[in-house]
Design an enzyme around this catalytic site. Structure first.
Site, PDB file in Angstrom:
ATOM      1  CG  ASP A  65     114.638  17.127  53.203  1.00  0.00           C
ATOM      2  OD1 ASP A  65     113.504  17.390  52.767  1.00  0.00           O
ATOM      3  OD2 ASP A  65     115.003  17.433  54.360  1.00  0.00           O
ATOM      4  CG  HIS A  66     110.417  15.404  53.196  1.00  0.00           C
ATOM      5  ND1 HIS A  66     111.345  16.208  53.792  1.00  0.00           N
ATOM      6  CD2 HIS A  66     109.601  14.977  54.198  1.00  0.00           C
ATOM      7  CE1 HIS A  66     111.101  16.257  55.098  1.00  0.00           C
ATOM      8  NE2 HIS A  66     110.051  15.522  55.368  1.00  0.00           N
ATOM      9  CG  ASP A  92     110.059  18.289  58.900  1.00  0.00           C
ATOM     10  OD1 ASP A  92     109.743  17.668  57.867  1.00  0.00           O
ATOM     11  OD2 ASP A  92     110.438  17.715  59.943  1.00  0.00           O
ATOM     12  NE  ARG A 140     106.620  11.832  63.580  1.00  0.00           N
ATOM     13  CZ  ARG A 140     106.617  13.057  63.094  1.00  0.00           C
ATOM     14  NH1 ARG A 140     106.611  13.252  61.792  1.00  0.00           N
ATOM     15  NH2 ARG A 140     106.597  14.090  63.903  1.00  0.00           N
ATOM     16  CB  SER A 189     104.156  15.089  60.022  1.00  0.00           C
ATOM     17  OG  SER A 189     103.152  15.650  59.222  1.00  0.00           O
ATOM     18  NE  ARG A 245     102.555  14.386  56.767  1.00  0.00           N
ATOM     19  CZ  ARG A 245     102.824  13.089  56.796  1.00  0.00           C
ATOM     20  NH1 ARG A 245     101.893  12.210  56.482  1.00  0.00           N
ATOM     21  NH2 ARG A 245     104.019  12.650  57.117  1.00  0.00           N
TER      22      ARG A 245
HETATM   23  C1  MIC Z   1     107.461  13.461  58.716  1.00  0.00           C
HETATM   24  O1  MIC Z   1     108.457  13.042  59.300  1.00  0.00           O
HETATM   25  O2  MIC Z   1     106.323  13.011  58.896  1.00  0.00           O
HETATM   26  C2  MIC Z   1     107.631  14.592  57.760  1.00  0.00           C
HETATM   27  C3  MIC Z   1     107.388  14.060  56.413  1.00  0.00           C
HETATM   28  O3  MIC Z   1     108.940  15.091  57.805  1.00  0.00           O
HETATM   29  C4  MIC Z   1     106.639  15.680  58.135  1.00  0.00           C
HETATM   30  C5  MIC Z   1     106.505  16.769  57.192  1.00  0.00           C
HETATM   31  C6  MIC Z   1     105.684  16.431  55.999  1.00  0.00           C
HETATM   32  O4  MIC Z   1     104.698  15.704  56.090  1.00  0.00           O
HETATM   33  O5  MIC Z   1     106.034  16.956  54.952  1.00  0.00           O
HETATM   34  C7  MIC Z   1     106.891  16.301  59.491  1.00  0.00           C
HETATM   35  O6  MIC Z   1     107.371  15.618  60.370  1.00  0.00           O
HETATM   36  O7  MIC Z   1     106.513  17.442  59.727  1.00  0.00           O
HETATM   37 FE1  SF4 Z   2     112.632  13.425  56.844  1.00  0.00          FE
HETATM   38 FE2  SF4 Z   2     110.610  13.650  58.576  1.00  0.00          FE
HETATM   39 FE3  SF4 Z   2     111.962  11.376  58.331  1.00  0.00          FE
HETATM   40 FE4  SF4 Z   2     113.139  13.432  59.406  1.00  0.00          FE
HETATM   41  S1  SF4 Z   2     111.357  12.353  60.212  1.00  0.00           S
HETATM   42  S2  SF4 Z   2     114.029  12.062  57.893  1.00  0.00           S
HETATM   43  S3  SF4 Z   2     112.296  15.125  58.235  1.00  0.00           S
HETATM   44  S4  SF4 Z   2     110.681  12.319  56.765  1.00  0.00           S
END
Ligand code: MIC
Ligand code: SF4
Length: 641
Positions: free
Chosen positions: A64-65, A119, A379, A533, A535
């Site tokens: 999905d990302h 995640d 975010r 996140s 990550r």
């Molecule tokens: C995000 O919202 O920052 C992400 C992308 O979903 C990350 C995960 C990632 O960096 O792959 C998260 O929130 O864990």
């Molecule tokens: Fe995707 Fe992270 Fe954004 Fe949620 S916050 S939509 S998991 S990138």
């Protein structure tokens, strides 16, 4: 003594330790989820563990990302994920099926179960009564292999909801109110448990909006009871048999309690650049808006988008606003298409985006320079949108839709009659985009394109740690600062040598080169280092560049765990003001670190450059010390296998 919901679930899953806040406990994990951006590493790590089939009740791999596929990299990643899932007993949710958290809530979440997801917004599952925790991919790999998940036993904060939301005030405003009161580090070491008479007035997707964005509190997770509302939701998803009742005992106690009167809430936004910079729409006033984006795992449910469609119906998007809408799942998307709401959205001038994270992670739709962008996301860190000087406001779908029409930040109650959307009695069920794993994994060939690079492995911790301070940063450094995402960088998530070039690139463009030249280094920071996140690339890539320790005033939970997993020492100042004793470029030294870890509560660091000394605390458990000494969890697991 009575138990709260968190205690009930943790108790039923406890493998080691005691449920005393602050102590390390180990729990059994029933379900896991991964997404593509963290999943490739997680499955490479799972493969390295040599376990043929996952040992969880259910594991799902979502894509999905990263669905832009602007080069071969993403497509290679997707193919790797699909084949590795088939081989090892993991369900695969194909790109197009939707955002992991939304789909998981609809199709897989089970009240009372534990889930670990690579995640940080995994706590979305708390909306349906799960203990759902975000973690690094390596922790998820271990859980898939049947290993326990170690965490600090959290305090439980009871949030007592009273009253009922007023028209055009929504679940997003509830979590914004919690963020306003508790701040982005107010949830560290805690689980937020919602209770009280207001709970029954909220649908499961509304609850999920609240638990989703509880991640921004730094909380371990958030959870709602599983009640008649949960049962009705599961029934509408043809999953009534998954329901169990889960409520706190009447004499349950909480370490902290707060009360929120839902009736008193007003439409609110989180102002740039932090999810806790919350103000009412009235306080901010009618600022000009350039872009509106509706979607993400926080606010892309069927009812969210039906409300948006209701507001936009028969109207036109303001000429100076670009409106993008991404439905959270194929289920939501298809239902909107079949009932005509999608036509209303298209007719209004909305730009319809794929069911994926998309702009939330900087994959497309970066706003113009200096833009004001109103988003239903979770975010709004500086630069995350892909436009360095954009100002992102986080809001409910109602506020976003109102701004799309008027061109300015608008209280949706000014638009006239409120839009009411009833929860459907039956959702549209079609799981054809979820592929079941192969019966016989041995026959499946895992396909790896050139983007899938080998896992870098750390060396064991040396006895004397001497290294230069490569970078000194301030408070609230996010993982987006440490390891940015966006359309250039996200395709490199399975290629650590390539992605490591971008570590801290938005903060200090020469960081990676400096680190490589020094061959080793230390990072120094202020409060809440590593928020955001899950990550693990924010630990793995610095490790690859030779970072040996990070010294801060405090850490965010998931990032600290990721540092340990990759053998980087997380140290906090005994006296916070000692941060001033260090400048970028100073050479620091800890002698006999391997011996002293575990023996002494504080370690002495000598600043070789200035001659000063100061103390830091590792605060590590015996298990974590062994992991760090081994150079990370993978080495440790191998040594102990
Ligand atoms: C995000 O919202 O920052 C992400 C992308 O979903 C990350 C995960 C990632 O960096 O792959 C998260 O929130 O864990
Ligand atoms: Fe995707 Fe992270 Fe954004 Fe949620 S916050 S939509 S998991 S990138």
């Amino acid at each position: 003594m009575g138990k709260n919901i968190v205690q009930k679930i943790l108790d039923a899953h406890l493998l080691d330790g005691e449920l005393i806040p602050g102590q390390e406990i180990a729990i059994r994990i029933d379900q896991t989820l991964t997404q593509d951006a963290t999943g490739t590493m997680s499955y490479l790590q799972f493969e390295a563990m040599g376990v043929p089939r996952v040992k969880t009740e259910l594991s799902v791999s979502y894509v999905d990302h990263n669905t832009l596929q602007s080069g071969f990299e993403n497509a290679d990643d997707h193919r790797f994920l699909q084949t590795v899932a088939a081989k090892h007993g993991i369900y695969f949710s194909r790109p197009g099926n939707g955002i992991c958290h939304q789909v998981h809530l609809e199709r897989f979440g089970v009240p009372g179960k534990t889930m670990l997801g690579s995640d940080s917004h995994t706590p979305t599952g708390g909306g349906i009564g799960m203990i759902a925790i975000g973690a690094g991919g390596l922790d998820v790999a271990v859980a898939m292999g049947g290993g326990p998940f170690y965490l600090t036993c959290p305090k439980v904060v009871g949030v007592n909801l009273t009253g009922q939301l007023s028209p055009m005030v929504s679940a997003k405003d509830v979590i914004l109110e919690v963020l306003r009161r508790l701040s982005v580090k107010g949830g560290v070491g805690k689980v937020i448990e919602y209770k009280g008479p207001g709970v029954a007035t909220l649908s499961v997707p509304e609850r999920a909006t609240i638990t989703n964005m509880g991640a921004e509190l730094g909380a371990t997770t958030s959870i709602f009871p599983s009640d008649e509302v949960t049962k009705a939701f599961l029934k509408a998803q043809n999953r009534e048999s998954a329901w169990v009742e889960l409520v706190a005992d009447s004499d349950a106690t909480y370490e902290e309690e707060i009360t929120i009167d839902l009736s008193a809430l007003e439409p609110m936004v989180a102002c740039p650049h932090s999810p806790d910079a919350v103000k009412t729409v009235t306080e901010v006033g009618p600022i000009k808006v350039d872009q509106v984006l509706i979607g993400s795992c926080t606010n892309s449910s069927y009812s969210d988008l039906m409300k948006v469609a209701g507001i936009l119906k028969g109207k036109t998007v303001h000429p100076t606003v670009s409106l993008g809408i991404a439905p959270g799942s194929k289920q939501v998307f298809e239902m909107l298409a079949r009932n005509g709401a999608l036509a209303d959205l298209i007719a209004s001038g909305a730009r319809i985006l794929e069911s994926a994270c998309g702009p939330c992670i900087g994959m497309g739709q970066s706003p113009n320079s200096g833009a004001v962008s109103v988003r239903t996301f979770n975010r709004n860190f500086e630069g995350r949108s892909g436009t360095a000087d954009a100002k992102i406001y986080l809001s409910s779908p109602e506020i976003a839709a109102a701004a799309a029409i008027t061109g300015v930040l608008t209280d949706p109650r000014e638009l006239g009659d409120a839009i009411e959307v009833a929860m459907p009695e039956q959702f549209l069920i079609d799981d054809s985009m979820v592929l079941a794993p192969a019966e016989e994994g041995a026959d499946v060939e895992v396909l790896r394109g050139p983007n899938i690079k080998a896992l870098p492995i750390n060396e064991a911790l040396a006895d004397t740690l001497q290294a230069p301070v490569l970078l000194k940063v301030g408070d609230n450094i996010t993982t987006d600062h440490i390891m940015p995402a966006g359309s250039k960088i996200l395709p490199l998530r399975s290629n650590i040598p390539a992605i490591s070039q971008y570590v801290f690139s938005g903060v200090d463009a020469s960081f990676a080169d400096r680190a490589k030249e020094a061959g080793r280094g230390i990072i120094v920071g202020g409060q809440n280092y590593g928020q955001g996140s899950s990550r693990e690339h924010a630990a793995l890539a610095p490790m690859y560049l030779g970072v040996k320790a990070v010294i801060t005033q405090s850490f965010a939970r998931i990032h600290r765990a990721n540092l340990i997993n990759f053998g980087i020492l997380p140290l906090t100042f005994v006296n916070e003001s000692d941060l001033d004793k260090i400048s970028q470029g100073d050479e620091l030294e800890i002698v006999d670190v391997t011996t002293k870890l575990g023996q002494e509560e504080a370690l002495e660091i000598r600043n070789v450059t200035t001659g000063e000394t100061f103390s830091v605390r590792p605060d590590l458990t015996a298990r974590q010390i062994a992991i760090i000494k081994a150079g990370g969890l993978l080495n440790y697991t191998r040594l102990n296998a």
